[in-house]
Structures are given as C-alpha cells and as structure tokens.
Design a protein around this motif. Structure first.
Motif, PDB file in Angstrom:
ATOM      1  N   ASP A 169       0.824  -1.206   0.000  1.00  0.00           N
ATOM      2  CA  ASP A 169       0.000   0.000   0.000  1.00  0.00           C
ATOM      3  C   ASP A 169       0.858   1.254   0.000  1.00  0.00           C
ATOM      4  OD1 ASP A 169       0.848  -0.666   2.595  1.00  0.00           O
ATOM      5  OD2 ASP A 169      -0.719   0.579   3.483  1.00  0.00           O
ATOM      6  N   GLY A 170       0.690   2.074  -1.016  1.00  0.00           N
ATOM      7  CA  GLY A 170       1.363   3.359  -1.083  1.00  0.00           C
ATOM      8  C   GLY A 170       2.875   3.279  -1.163  1.00  0.00           C
ATOM      9  N   ASP A 171       3.424   2.119  -1.539  1.00  0.00           N
ATOM     10  CA  ASP A 171       4.878   1.933  -1.609  1.00  0.00           C
ATOM     11  C   ASP A 171       5.566   2.251  -0.290  1.00  0.00           C
ATOM     12  OD1 ASP A 171       4.781   1.118  -4.260  1.00  0.00           O
ATOM     13  OD2 ASP A 171       4.888   3.182  -5.003  1.00  0.00           O
ATOM     14  N   ASN A 172       4.847   2.094   0.822  1.00  0.00           N
ATOM     15  CA  ASN A 172       5.447   2.255   2.137  1.00  0.00           C
ATOM     16  C   ASN A 172       5.923   0.903   2.645  1.00  0.00           C
ATOM     17  OD1 ASN A 172       4.803   5.050   2.295  1.00  0.00           O
ATOM     18  ND2 ASN A 172       2.699   4.498   2.794  1.00  0.00           N
ATOM     19  N   TYR A 173       6.806   0.914   3.648  1.00  0.00           N
ATOM     20  CA  TYR A 173       7.388  -0.330   4.140  1.00  0.00           C
ATOM     21  C   TYR A 173       7.252  -0.429   5.658  1.00  0.00           C
ATOM     22  CZ  TYR A 173       9.451  -0.844  -0.477  1.00  0.00           C
ATOM     23  OH  TYR A 173       9.635  -0.979  -1.822  1.00  0.00           O
ATOM     24  N   MET A 174       7.347  -1.651   6.137  1.00  0.00           N
ATOM     25  CA  MET A 174       7.361  -1.914   7.559  1.00  0.00           C
ATOM     26  C   MET A 174       8.743  -2.434   7.939  1.00  0.00           C
ATOM     27  SD  MET A 174       5.074  -4.591   9.819  1.00  0.00           S
ATOM     28  CE  MET A 174       6.118  -5.992   9.437  1.00  0.00           C
ATOM     29  N   PHE A 175       9.235  -2.004   9.094  1.00  0.00           N
ATOM     30  CA  PHE A 175      10.541  -2.433   9.603  1.00  0.00           C
ATOM     31  C   PHE A 175      10.328  -3.083  10.972  1.00  0.00           C
ATOM     32  CE2 PHE A 175      11.039   1.251   6.892  1.00  0.00           C
ATOM     33  CZ  PHE A 175      12.056   0.876   6.032  1.00  0.00           C
ATOM     34  N   ALA A 176      11.017  -4.188  11.201  1.00  0.00           N
ATOM     35  CA  ALA A 176      10.896  -4.896  12.474  1.00  0.00           C
ATOM     36  C   ALA A 176      12.236  -5.523  12.828  1.00  0.00           C
ATOM     37  CB  ALA A 176       9.818  -5.981  12.398  1.00  0.00           C
ATOM     38  N   SER A 177      12.555  -5.551  14.127  1.00  0.00           N
ATOM     39  CA  SER A 177      13.834  -6.112  14.564  1.00  0.00           C
ATOM     40  C   SER A 177      13.686  -6.686  15.969  1.00  0.00           C
ATOM     41  CB  SER A 177      14.935  -5.055  14.543  1.00  0.00           C
ATOM     42  OG  SER A 177      14.644  -4.012  15.457  1.00  0.00           O
ATOM     43  N   ARG A 178      14.631  -7.573  16.334  1.00  0.00           N
ATOM     44  CA  ARG A 178      14.618  -8.185  17.653  1.00  0.00           C
ATOM     45  C   ARG A 178      16.036  -8.581  18.047  1.00  0.00           C
ATOM     46  NH1 ARG A 178      11.843 -10.596  21.665  1.00  0.00           N
ATOM     47  NH2 ARG A 178      12.594 -12.569  22.508  1.00  0.00           N
ATOM     48  N   VAL A 179      16.316  -8.495  19.361  1.00  0.00           N
ATOM     49  CA  VAL A 179      17.555  -8.988  19.939  1.00  0.00           C
ATOM     50  C   VAL A 179      17.197  -9.781  21.188  1.00  0.00           C
ATOM     51  CG1 VAL A 179      17.925  -6.877  21.284  1.00  0.00           C
ATOM     52  CG2 VAL A 179      19.868  -8.354  20.729  1.00  0.00           C
ATOM     53  N   GLN A 180      17.931 -10.872  21.419  1.00  0.00           N
ATOM     54  CA  GLN A 180      17.620 -11.755  22.556  1.00  0.00           C
ATOM     55  C   GLN A 180      18.920 -12.331  23.119  1.00  0.00           C
ATOM     56  OE1 GLN A 180      14.318 -14.786  22.310  1.00  0.00           O
ATOM     57  NE2 GLN A 180      16.033 -16.223  22.417  1.00  0.00           N
ATOM     58  N   PHE A 181      18.998 -12.390  24.440  1.00  0.00           N
ATOM     59  CA  PHE A 181      20.171 -12.968  25.106  1.00  0.00           C
ATOM     60  C   PHE A 181      19.725 -14.084  26.038  1.00  0.00           C
ATOM     61  CE2 PHE A 181      23.248 -13.342  28.552  1.00  0.00           C
ATOM     62  CZ  PHE A 181      24.425 -13.526  27.832  1.00  0.00           C
ATOM     63  N   ASN A 182      20.387 -15.223  25.933  1.00  0.00           N
ATOM     64  CA  ASN A 182      20.111 -16.392  26.754  1.00  0.00           C
ATOM     65  C   ASN A 182      21.372 -16.746  27.530  1.00  0.00           C
ATOM     66  OD1 ASN A 182      20.009 -19.355  27.401  1.00  0.00           O
ATOM     67  ND2 ASN A 182      17.990 -19.168  26.478  1.00  0.00           N
ATOM     68  N   SER A 183      21.255 -16.933  28.841  1.00  0.00           N
ATOM     69  CA  SER A 183      22.441 -17.136  29.680  1.00  0.00           C
ATOM     70  C   SER A 183      23.161 -18.453  29.403  1.00  0.00           C
ATOM     71  CB  SER A 183      22.052 -17.067  31.162  1.00  0.00           C
ATOM     72  OG  SER A 183      21.121 -18.092  31.489  1.00  0.00           O
ATOM     73  N   ILE A 184      22.472 -19.419  28.810  1.00  0.00           N
ATOM     74  CA  ILE A 184      23.063 -20.729  28.539  1.00  0.00           C
ATOM     75  C   ILE A 184      23.442 -20.895  27.077  1.00  0.00           C
ATOM     76  CG2 ILE A 184      22.656 -23.221  28.571  1.00  0.00           C
ATOM     77  CD1 ILE A 184      23.093 -22.079  31.296  1.00  0.00           C
ATOM     78  N   GLY A 185      22.553 -20.496  26.187  1.00  0.00           N
ATOM     79  CA  GLY A 185      22.767 -20.709  24.765  1.00  0.00           C
ATOM     80  C   GLY A 185      21.771 -21.710  24.226  1.00  0.00           C
ATOM     81  N   THR A 186      22.178 -22.452  23.213  1.00  0.00           N
ATOM     82  CA  THR A 186      21.258 -23.352  22.536  1.00  0.00           C
ATOM     83  C   THR A 186      21.020 -24.645  23.298  1.00  0.00           C
ATOM     84  OG1 THR A 186      23.100 -24.256  21.257  1.00  0.00           O
ATOM     85  CG2 THR A 186      21.859 -22.443  20.277  1.00  0.00           C
ATOM     86  N   VAL A 187      21.906 -25.026  24.222  1.00  0.00           N
ATOM     87  CA  VAL A 187      21.774 -26.280  24.958  1.00  0.00           C
ATOM     88  C   VAL A 187      21.573 -25.968  26.434  1.00  0.00           C
ATOM     89  CG1 VAL A 187      22.836 -28.464  25.584  1.00  0.00           C
ATOM     90  CG2 VAL A 187      23.211 -27.509  23.309  1.00  0.00           C
ATOM     91  N   ALA A 188      20.489 -26.516  27.018  1.00  0.00           N
ATOM     92  CA  ALA A 188      20.215 -26.309  28.437  1.00  0.00           C
ATOM     93  C   ALA A 188      19.838 -27.640  29.071  1.00  0.00           C
ATOM     94  CB  ALA A 188      19.084 -25.300  28.630  1.00  0.00           C
ATOM     95  N   PHE A 189      20.078 -27.765  30.366  1.00  0.00           N
ATOM     96  CA  PHE A 189      19.738 -28.972  31.096  1.00  0.00           C
ATOM     97  C   PHE A 189      18.772 -28.610  32.222  1.00  0.00           C
ATOM     98  CE2 PHE A 189      23.942 -29.453  29.257  1.00  0.00           C
ATOM     99  CZ  PHE A 189      23.833 -30.660  28.590  1.00  0.00           C
ATOM    100  N   TYR A 190      18.033 -29.619  32.713  1.00  0.00           N
ATOM    101  CA  TYR A 190      17.013 -29.356  33.717  1.00  0.00           C
ATOM    102  C   TYR A 190      17.591 -28.710  34.977  1.00  0.00           C
ATOM    103  CZ  TYR A 190      13.335 -31.818  31.187  1.00  0.00           C
ATOM    104  OH  TYR A 190      12.387 -32.180  30.270  1.00  0.00           O
ATOM    105  N   ASP A 191      18.829 -29.035  35.309  1.00  0.00           N
ATOM    106  CA  ASP A 191      19.406 -28.493  36.539  1.00  0.00           C
ATOM    107  C   ASP A 191      19.943 -27.072  36.367  1.00  0.00           C
ATOM    108  OD1 ASP A 191      18.828 -30.795  37.894  1.00  0.00           O
ATOM    109  OD2 ASP A 191      20.795 -31.712  37.584  1.00  0.00           O
ATOM    110  N   ASP A 192      19.956 -26.570  35.145  1.00  0.00           N
ATOM    111  CA  ASP A 192      20.491 -25.238  34.900  1.00  0.00           C
ATOM    112  C   ASP A 192      19.446 -24.166  35.202  1.00  0.00           C
ATOM    113  OD1 ASP A 192      22.980 -26.076  34.024  1.00  0.00           O
ATOM    114  OD2 ASP A 192      22.294 -26.334  31.960  1.00  0.00           O
ATOM    115  N   LEU A 193      19.913 -23.070  35.774  1.00  0.00           N
ATOM    116  CA  LEU A 193      19.102 -21.863  35.869  1.00  0.00           C
ATOM    117  C   LEU A 193      19.331 -21.066  34.594  1.00  0.00           C
ATOM    118  CD1 LEU A 193      17.315 -19.809  37.394  1.00  0.00           C
ATOM    119  CD2 LEU A 193      19.442 -18.838  38.336  1.00  0.00           C
TER     120      LEU A 193
END
Length: 354
Positions: A169-193
């Motif tokens: 519509d009207g040659d207008n654009y939408m911009f969206a972004s996100r940043v996220q930090f995880n204290s463990i990373g991609t691998v977590a275990f049940y005993d981890d906080l």
C-alpha cells in the motif's frame, strides 16, 4: 481436498528442487506437519459457536540446495475457504556463521511468543497482546543470526507491511527487529538456571494495512474484531523475560503500539491512540510428560474496556510428537469477551506436530 494438497505439494517441490543429473543423488527433503483438533465450549455461546473443531492442519516441506540456500514451504488448511493456502515460502542464504539473509513470505522476527511455532504454544492461542500487536506473516527480507555460542540472537527486516498480500500500500514499508540474550545458549539442562531476555521494535507507514485481532481503529460498533484497512503511522515494541529452573518456568512479556491515524474514525477515538498489554505465565512440568500452566492475560485495545483474563491449562505429552491439552479461561473485573478468549471458555485439544 487431498488432491489439492497433493498437487500443491508436488508443484512446490517441482519449483524448488532442480533436476538431478543422471547418477546424482537428489538433495534430501524434510517433510513435516501439524494437526490440532478438539472441542470448544463456553458459558456465553453467542461469542463463538460451540462444538468440535479442526483448529489447525498444516504441511511443511523444507531442505537445502547444496551450499547455495535453504528453502521452506508451509501450507495451511483454511476452513472458511475449504482449501489449503500457502502460508510460508522462504529462501535463506547463509553468508557467514553470524549472519544469514531470508527472502519471501514469513513471520518477522518480533516478540517472544509471536515467533514461537503454533505447536509449541502453552495454550491454543497466543496472548491477546501478541495476537493484536505483533505483525503477522509478511512479504519481505530479513537478516539475522547468532553469536556468543548461541547466547545472543538478533535480526532485522524490511517488509511490505500488508500481511500475506503481494501488494504494497502506497509503496510504504514496515521495519521490524529483535535482539535476545540467553544465559546458557542453545543447549540447556534441567538443573540449569536459564535466564533469557529479549526486546523488539517495529515501525510502519500504511494506507490500507491489516492489523492483528482485537485492535480497534475503525467503526467502534465492530469491536473487538475490526482488524483491517488501517491508514496512518504505527510504532510498536515489546520486552520479554523468561526464567527456567528444573521443572519450573516463569515467562512475562509486554507489548505496546502507538497509532497516528490519518483520519479520525469517529466514536470518540482520537487521531493519536495506543494499545498495550501482556501476560505473565507460570508453568510446572513433572516427569517430562505432565505440565500445569497458569497465565494472567491483559490487554487494553485502542478503543474499549480492558480485557483481563486468567487462563488455566493442563498439557499431557504421551509421546515426542503428541499432546493432549485442557484449557479454561475466566474473565476478571467484568471484562468483555476478546477475539480469542471469553469468560467460562473451555477447550480440549489433541495435537500431532512432527
């Protein structure tokens, strides 16, 4: 219906997979799907018809073409049209380990719950604020990746801003972004906080754009369902925090949108208005197969009263791909019904996600 699904799948694969040379093995193809069926009942049956439902039926196809790009297609059955429709279609180009580019039709990287797959949601639907404010699927491009051994993820994109429509519509654009930090990373275990924090921001200038369910920016008599033809500028953002320890999980998210309308729609709505809300959810999972969840879900639309609900859920996981759920919602402070919630609402869900 089955023939339409089969034909669509064959066509999608034919467009993506190149003809293999004689004696050369074809690239592997990953096929998956989501099926969610159940029943819906509530005290105020005028809000939404009661009975058995097909909540979701989806087919996913993805793979990799050498080292050039990854592809992904998803088709969803739309009951109103009695047909499968293309829901996602992307090509992703890996540039460096910390950056990749994605083109096509997909959901922008905005919000925590909004970016979760539907099969991974704690309840049948996302929270009111996520459903209303986070942008849905769009046509566009997005760059993003991860660093610090997966602890930091990020992305930003530019989109048409008109949902799944191929027009802009009207040659207008939408911009969206996100940043996220995880204290463990991609691998977590049940005993981890594990502590995870994220933030998202977006902006769009529109002449006739669809919005999420429950944001009222037009005829007030249509509340709370009017969601389309927004004209003006909108800025939206979110912040979220998730803490998990052993079987416990605590998640909170807040979303807000500011609207500057080109024309006042009447009914007492000012030219500049906002909508905001969020949820706080506590979950406990025992033996890896039984989960109890309670959520406080609050939303203030652009026009109308606050909608506050408390939602209780019980999820049973008999296998890796299967799930059974019970959900009950209760309105707080005499809240009116929302597009996805109502006082006394009861839902039974059976799900297969593979």
């Amino acid at each position: 219906m089955i023939r339409r699904l089969y034909a669509g799948t064959v066509l999608a694969l034919g467009c993506v997979l190149p003809a293999a040379a004689v004696g050369q093995e074809a690239p592997p193809v990953d096929v998956g799907g989501l099926l969610r069926v159940g029943a819906h009942a509530q005290a105020n049956s005028t809000h939404e018809p009661e009975g058995f439902r097909l909540f979701d039926a989806r087919l996913r196809v993805g793979g990799q073409i050498g080292i050039v790009f990854d592809y992904y297609f998803q088709a969803r059955y739309v009951a109103d049209d009695d047909a499968f429709k293309l829901w996602d279609a992307t090509a992703t180009l890996p540039l460096i380990p910390e950056m990749e580019l994605t083109f096509g039709l997909f959901k922008p990287l905005f919000g925590l719950e909004a970016t979760q797959t539907r099969g991974a949601l704690s309840f049948l639907e996302r929270s009111q604020a996520s459903t209303a404010i986070a942008p849905g699927r769009q046509l566009g491009m997005q760059g993003g990746g991860s660093a610090l051994d997966g602890r930091l993820t990020y992305g930003a994109g530019m989109f048409n801003g008109n949902g799944r429509s191929v027009t802009n519509d009207g040659d207008n654009y939408m911009f969206a972004s996100r940043v996220q930090f995880n204290s463990i990373g991609t691998v977590a275990f049940y005993d981890d906080l594990v502590v995870q924090a994220g933030a998202s921001i977006g902006y769009s200038s529109d002449t006739s754009a669809p919005l999420g369910k429950g944001i009222v920016t037009g005829d007030p008599t249509a509340a709370p369902h009017i969601t389309s033809d927004f004209a003006g500028d909108r800025a939206f953002w979110s912040a979220d925090l998730r803490v998990t320890y052993r079987q416990w999980a605590l998640t909170g998210e807040y979303l807000r949108a500011e609207y500057d309308l080109d024309a006042t729609p009447g009914g007492g709505m000012p030219a500049e208005t906002d909508a905001y809300g969020g949820y706080l959810e506590l979950g406990y999972r025992a033996w890896g197969a039984l989960e109890g969840v309670v959520r406080y879900d609050s939303f203030q639309p652009a026009l109308g009263d606050d909608r506050d609900f408390i939602v209780f859920g019980m999820n049973v996981y008999p296998g890796y791909y299967a799930r059974f759920s019970l959900q009950y919602a209760s309105a707080l402070n005499d809240s009116p019904s929302a597009p996805t919630l109502a006082d006394g609402q009861f839902i039974f869900l059976a799900q297969v996600d593979f």
